[in-house]
Design a protein around this motif. Structure first.
Motif, short mmCIF file in Angstrom:
data_model
loop_
_atom_site.label_atom_id
_atom_site.label_comp_id
_atom_site.label_asym_id
_atom_site.label_seq_id
_atom_site.Cartn_x
_atom_site.Cartn_y
_atom_site.Cartn_z
N THR A 114 0.84 -1.20 0.00
CA THR A 114 0.00 0.00 0.00
C THR A 114 0.87 1.25 0.00
O THR A 114 1.77 1.40 0.84
N ALA A 115 0.63 2.15 -0.94
CA ALA A 115 1.42 3.37 -1.07
C ALA A 115 0.66 4.56 -0.49
O ALA A 115 -0.56 4.51 -0.31
N GLU A 116 1.40 5.63 -0.23
CA GLU A 116 0.79 6.82 0.35
C GLU A 116 -0.30 7.39 -0.54
O GLU A 116 -1.28 7.96 -0.06
N GLU A 117 -0.15 7.21 -1.86
CA GLU A 117 -1.16 7.73 -2.79
C GLU A 117 -2.52 7.09 -2.56
O GLU A 117 -3.56 7.71 -2.80
N GLN A 118 -2.53 5.84 -2.11
CA GLN A 118 -3.79 5.16 -1.87
C GLN A 118 -4.48 5.67 -0.61
O GLN A 118 -5.69 5.52 -0.46
N ILE A 119 -3.71 6.27 0.28
CA ILE A 119 -4.27 6.86 1.49
C ILE A 119 -4.69 8.31 1.22
O ILE A 119 -5.75 8.76 1.68
N ARG A 120 -3.86 9.06 0.51
CA ARG A 120 -4.08 10.50 0.31
C ARG A 120 -4.70 10.78 -1.06
O ARG A 120 -5.90 10.94 -1.17
N TYR A 121 -3.89 10.82 -2.09
CA TYR A 121 -4.37 11.07 -3.45
C TYR A 121 -3.24 10.73 -4.42
O TYR A 121 -2.07 10.63 -4.03
N THR A 177 -7.93 17.38 7.99
CA THR A 177 -7.53 18.14 6.80
C THR A 177 -6.53 17.32 5.99
O THR A 177 -5.72 16.61 6.57
N LEU A 178 -6.62 17.43 4.68
CA LEU A 178 -5.66 16.77 3.81
C LEU A 178 -5.07 17.83 2.88
O LEU A 178 -5.70 18.26 1.91
N PRO A 179 -3.84 18.29 3.15
CA PRO A 179 -3.22 19.31 2.29
C PRO A 179 -2.88 18.73 0.91
O PRO A 179 -2.49 17.57 0.78
N ILE A 180 -3.06 19.56 -0.12
CA ILE A 180 -2.65 19.21 -1.49
C ILE A 180 -1.70 20.30 -1.94
O ILE A 180 -2.09 21.26 -2.63
N VAL A 187 -8.15 19.81 1.47
CA VAL A 187 -9.51 19.31 1.61
C VAL A 187 -9.80 19.23 3.09
O VAL A 187 -9.08 18.55 3.84
N GLN A 188 -10.83 19.92 3.53
CA GLN A 188 -11.24 19.87 4.92
C GLN A 188 -12.44 18.94 5.04
O GLN A 188 -13.39 19.02 4.25
N ALA A 189 -12.37 18.05 6.01
CA ALA A 189 -13.42 17.05 6.17
C ALA A 189 -14.75 17.70 6.55
O ALA A 189 -14.79 18.62 7.36
N ARG A 190 -15.80 17.20 5.97
CA ARG A 190 -17.14 17.66 6.31
C ARG A 190 -17.67 16.89 7.51
O ARG A 190 -17.23 15.76 7.77
N PRO A 191 -18.65 17.45 8.22
CA PRO A 191 -19.23 16.72 9.36
C PRO A 191 -19.73 15.34 8.93
O PRO A 191 -20.34 15.18 7.87
N GLY A 192 -19.46 14.37 9.75
CA GLY A 192 -19.82 12.99 9.42
C GLY A 192 -18.64 12.15 9.02
O GLY A 192 -18.70 10.92 9.05
N PHE A 193 -17.52 12.82 8.64
CA PHE A 193 -16.34 12.04 8.27
C PHE A 193 -15.74 11.36 9.49
O PHE A 193 -15.56 11.96 10.55
N THR A 194 -15.43 10.10 9.34
CA THR A 194 -14.70 9.34 10.36
C THR A 194 -14.10 8.12 9.68
O THR A 194 -14.28 7.91 8.48
N MET A 195 -13.38 7.32 10.45
CA MET A 195 -12.69 6.17 9.87
C MET A 195 -12.85 4.95 10.76
O MET A 195 -12.77 5.05 11.99
N VAL A 196 -13.06 3.81 10.12
CA VAL A 196 -13.04 2.52 10.81
C VAL A 196 -11.89 1.72 10.22
O VAL A 196 -11.89 1.42 9.02
N ALA A 197 -10.91 1.41 11.04
CA ALA A 197 -9.78 0.59 10.61
C ALA A 197 -9.86 -0.77 11.30
O ALA A 197 -10.45 -0.91 12.37
N THR A 198 -9.28 -1.77 10.67
CA THR A 198 -9.21 -3.10 11.28
C THR A 198 -7.75 -3.55 11.33
O THR A 198 -6.92 -3.12 10.53
N ALA A 199 -7.45 -4.39 12.30
CA ALA A 199 -6.10 -4.94 12.42
C ALA A 199 -6.18 -6.29 13.09
O ALA A 199 -7.02 -6.53 13.96
N ASN A 200 -5.29 -7.16 12.68
CA ASN A 200 -5.18 -8.51 13.23
C ASN A 200 -4.16 -8.47 14.36
O ASN A 200 -3.00 -8.15 14.12
#
Length: 361
Positions: A114-121, A177-180, A187-200
């Motif tokens: 997984t590269a940084e581009e897949q996380i950011r842009y 925030t995600l600077p470009i 890009v500033q996150a709008r209300p409702g943005f969140t993240m669910v991550a999983t790990a073994n």
């Protein structure tokens, strides 16, 4: 008419239940949420609405864990679902996104590559070369789209991602925030943005999370089922669903056969028989609930296509052997010993003993 798909997204497969919950839901909702936290928990754990609509359980386990997970997503912290393989981390992640955002597809699958581009842009390099940096040349990641739309982003197998790529999440999760810099914008996150991550948690130490990143997550550990009955219920439900989805021309899996597979897995996981009288050696594999589901679904396919349509011991023996014997030397010896010391002596298991012996050679 659209063609059916093998694996509909949760928001498609359970659209009726989600619509019924939305219609009945009169509780306060966090910004951009389709359902209230109460309704999200009801969707995950199941229940009966006031109008009689039955909501099927998607997760069988402690209610408090799901409540904590949902409450976390209603705050400014991200959620990390941690557990051994097969504890429904991905399943819970998908259904949380479906219930909260109505969209479970904003997904990044973590791997060693997984590269940084897949996380950011990233960039459409043909347009980048022809036109230079522009909004049209920008290729948004699922996380960036979730930020723009105020939705739940999903990140699978976080600890599989290289540490330097993991750290690209810190600004996103802390500053929302995600600077470009190439465009001189962000890009500033709008209300409702969140993240669910999983790990073994068996991957601990593969790519350990930094303390800075770990602080951005609230961790909920999803356990293996506490009791045999709970695990049998989970397996029964999922095998029934998968059998229907695959149109297997076989009878529904016999409850006794399901119980037998679950018993074998639980005993080998625990290192002792259910009655506690006999110690058994533990093989190298995880023997998770998900693997038990796969064994029984494969058994149904064997029964349907090469048997009489009724699931029998010989239909599941090969699947169990494959799940147990990951190391052909050490695990084979453990499996043979289990057959001889436990299965052979167990009343009503003679057919399974014979099938197991035949597969083991």
């Amino acid at each position: 008419m659209t063609s059916p798909v093998l694996r509909p997204h949760a928001e498609q497969e359970y659209a009726g239940e989600l619509a019924a919950l939305a219609a009945a839901d009169d509780r306060a909702k966090p910004p951009s949420w389709r359902l209230s936290p109460w309704a999200v928990v009801t969707y995950l754990l199941g229940g009966t609405l006031d109008d009689g609509t039955e909501i099927s359980p998607k997760y069988v386990g402690p209610r408090r864990l799901i409540e904590v997970a949902v409450a976390t997503l209603a705050t400014d912290r991200a959620l990390l679902l941690l557990g051994v393989p097969g504890t429904a981390k991905t399943w819970v992640s998908e259904h949380l996104a479906a219930a909260i955002s109505g969209d479970s597809t904003l997904l990044v699958q973590g791997t060693a590559g997984t590269a940084e581009e897949q996380i950011r842009y990233g960039w459409n390099y043909a347009r980048l070369i022809a036109e230079g940096p522009s909004d049209q040349a920008l290729v948004e990641s699922p996380i960036l789209r979730a930020m723009r739309d105020g939705k739940v982003a999903r990140l699978e197998e976080l600890t599989r991602i290289p540490a330097e790529v993991q750290d690209s999440l810190i600004t996103i999760l802390s500053e929302k925030t995600l600077p470009i810099p190439e465009l001189g914008t962000e890009v500033q996150a709008r209300p409702g943005f969140t993240m669910v991550a999983t790990a073994n948690n068996r991957d601990k130490g593969v790519n350990e999370l930094s303390s800075a990143l770990r602080r951005r997550f609230n961790t909920v550990v999803l356990p293996l089922p506490d009791t045999a009955e709970a695990e049998v219920d989970i397996v029964r439900r999922r095998v029934g669903q998968l059998g229907a989805a695959l149109s297997l021309p076989a009878e529904a899996a016999d409850l006794a056969e399901i119980r037998r597979v679950v018993t074998v897995f639980r005993e080998l996981r625990a290192g002792r028989t259910e009655d506690g009288r006999t110690a058994v050696k533990t093989p190298s594999g995880t023997l998770s609930t998900a693997e038990a589901i796969s064994v029984l679904t494969g058994g149904l396919a064997l029964a349907a296509h090469f048997g009489d349509g009724v699931l029998r011991a010989q239909d599941v023996a090969a699947g169990i052997h494959g799940a147990v014997v990951k190391d052909p030397v050490a695990d084979s010896a453990i499996w043979t010993e289990y057959l001889e010391t436990v299965v052979r002596e167990r009343e009503g298991w003679a057919d399974f003993y014979r099938a197991g012996q035949e597969i083991a050679g």
